[in-house]
Design a protein around this motif. Structure first.
Motif, PDB file in Angstrom:
ATOM      1  N   LYS A   1       0.929  -1.148  -0.083  1.00 30.88           N
ATOM      2  CA  LYS A   1       0.066   0.039   0.018  1.00 30.88           C
ATOM      3  C   LYS A   1       0.864   1.280   0.195  1.00 30.88           C
TER       4      LYS A   1
ATOM      5  N   ASP B   1       1.153   3.737  -1.897  1.00 30.42           N
ATOM      6  CA  ASP B   1       0.555   4.865  -2.427  1.00 30.42           C
ATOM      7  C   ASP B   1      -0.009   5.707  -1.080  1.00 30.42           C
ATOM      8  N   GLN B   2      -0.471   5.004  -0.064  1.00 31.40           N
ATOM      9  CA  GLN B   2      -0.775   5.702   1.047  1.00 31.40           C
ATOM     10  C   GLN B   2       0.085   6.599   1.794  1.00 31.40           C
ATOM     11  N   ARG B   3       1.217   6.623   1.394  1.00 33.92           N
ATOM     12  CA  ARG B   3       2.100   7.622   1.920  1.00 33.92           C
ATOM     13  C   ARG B   3       1.933   9.215   1.334  1.00 33.92           C
TER      14      ARG B   3
ATOM     15  N   ASP C   1      -1.343  11.958   0.267  1.00 35.36           N
ATOM     16  CA  ASP C   1      -2.564  12.235   0.426  1.00 35.36           C
ATOM     17  C   ASP C   1      -3.293  12.323  -1.049  1.00 35.36           C
TER      18      ASP C   1
ATOM     19  N   ARG D   1      -8.942  -2.272  -3.203  1.00 40.34           N
ATOM     20  CA  ARG D   1      -8.197  -3.110  -3.058  1.00 40.34           C
ATOM     21  C   ARG D   1      -8.838  -4.551  -2.903  1.00 40.34           C
TER      22      ARG D   1
END
Length: 246
Positions: free
Chosen positions: A84, A86-88, A90, A97
């Motif tokens: 995941k 991309d969750q770093r 916003d 998912r």
């Protein structure tokens, strides 16, 4: 290689075009034979990607997991540093998912349906695991494309592996993805790594609306730039020129 980690990859990430919306890395962020799947290799690659000004989606390659001497260690390292990813950032992409296979995803953006799936090159370490994963992916791909049919004009699929004989259960046959893409009738672009060299396969699987492109390795070429205008008959334009990324 050291040159890739110290120079090539950081420069590519730092010089991504300001109009880029997101970046997808299709895997092989370390080289199993040389790096031995040691943690430092995953960590360095993660740190470099983390410098990106746009969200980064990361998919596993065979060198990241499947080619490791210890498959469980490779999977643990990949999930520790890239799960995941991309969750770093916003961002506003509304991702779907896929349960336990949460390295795979889909989202709709500007009339384009994007998929990223865990399809790994090399000989599968477990035939039954690969078949189960392929069955889940096939079901998800079909259901999402069917349910959102009127919301998109184009499908783009990202994955690491070039389709090979051990992926036949995913792509071939009357119930396979290729036949489904043909029946749906919309342009379908499949981008993958694996062989680390550029080539294009028009009418892949003998399906007129299925275009498959193998991507260059990062040490040979910059990230490609995919520009989409879903209002046009030929909606995709691809640039491989580094100058276009300035």
């Amino acid at each position: 290689s050291d040159d890739e980690r110290e120079n090539i990859m950081p420069r590519q990430i730092d010089t991504l075009g300001k109009d880029a919306e997101f970046l997808v890395h299709v895997g092989d962020l370390e080289y199993a034979i040389e790096d031995r799947c040691e943690e430092w290799a995953y960590e360095i690659a993660s740190d470099i990607l983390n410098r990106s000004q746009v969200p980064v989606f990361v998919l596993p390659g065979d060198n990241d997991i499947n080619d490791c001497d210890d498959i469980e260690h490779g999977e643990y390292m990949w999930r520790k540093y890239f799960r995941k990813f991309d969750q770093r950032w916003d961002h506003d992409f509304e991702l779907t998912r896929w349960g336990n296979l949460d390295e795979s995803f889909s989202f709709l953006h500007n009339g384009v349906l994007f998929f990223g799936i865990n399809i790994v090159g090399g000989t599968p370490y477990s035939k039954s695991e690969a078949q189960t994963r392929h069955a889940v992916h096939l079901s998800k791909l079909k259901n999402i494309m069917k349910d959102r049919y009127h919301e998109y004009e184009l499908v783009i699929l990202f994955g690491h592996a070039e389709p090979a004989s051990w992926h036949d259960d995913l792509f071939l046959g009357s119930n396979g993805l290729a036949t489904f893409v043909e029946d749906m009738g919309k342009p379908f672009l499949h981008l993958h790594g694996d062989w680390h060299e550029w080539y294009e396969v028009e009418s892949s699987f003998d399906v007129d609306n299925y275009l498959r492109i193998s991507l260059d390795a990062g040490e040979f070429a910059p990230p490609i730039r995919v520009m989409i205008d879903s209002s046009k008959k030929n909606p995709v334009r691809i640039s491989r020129r580094a100058s276009d990324l300035d």
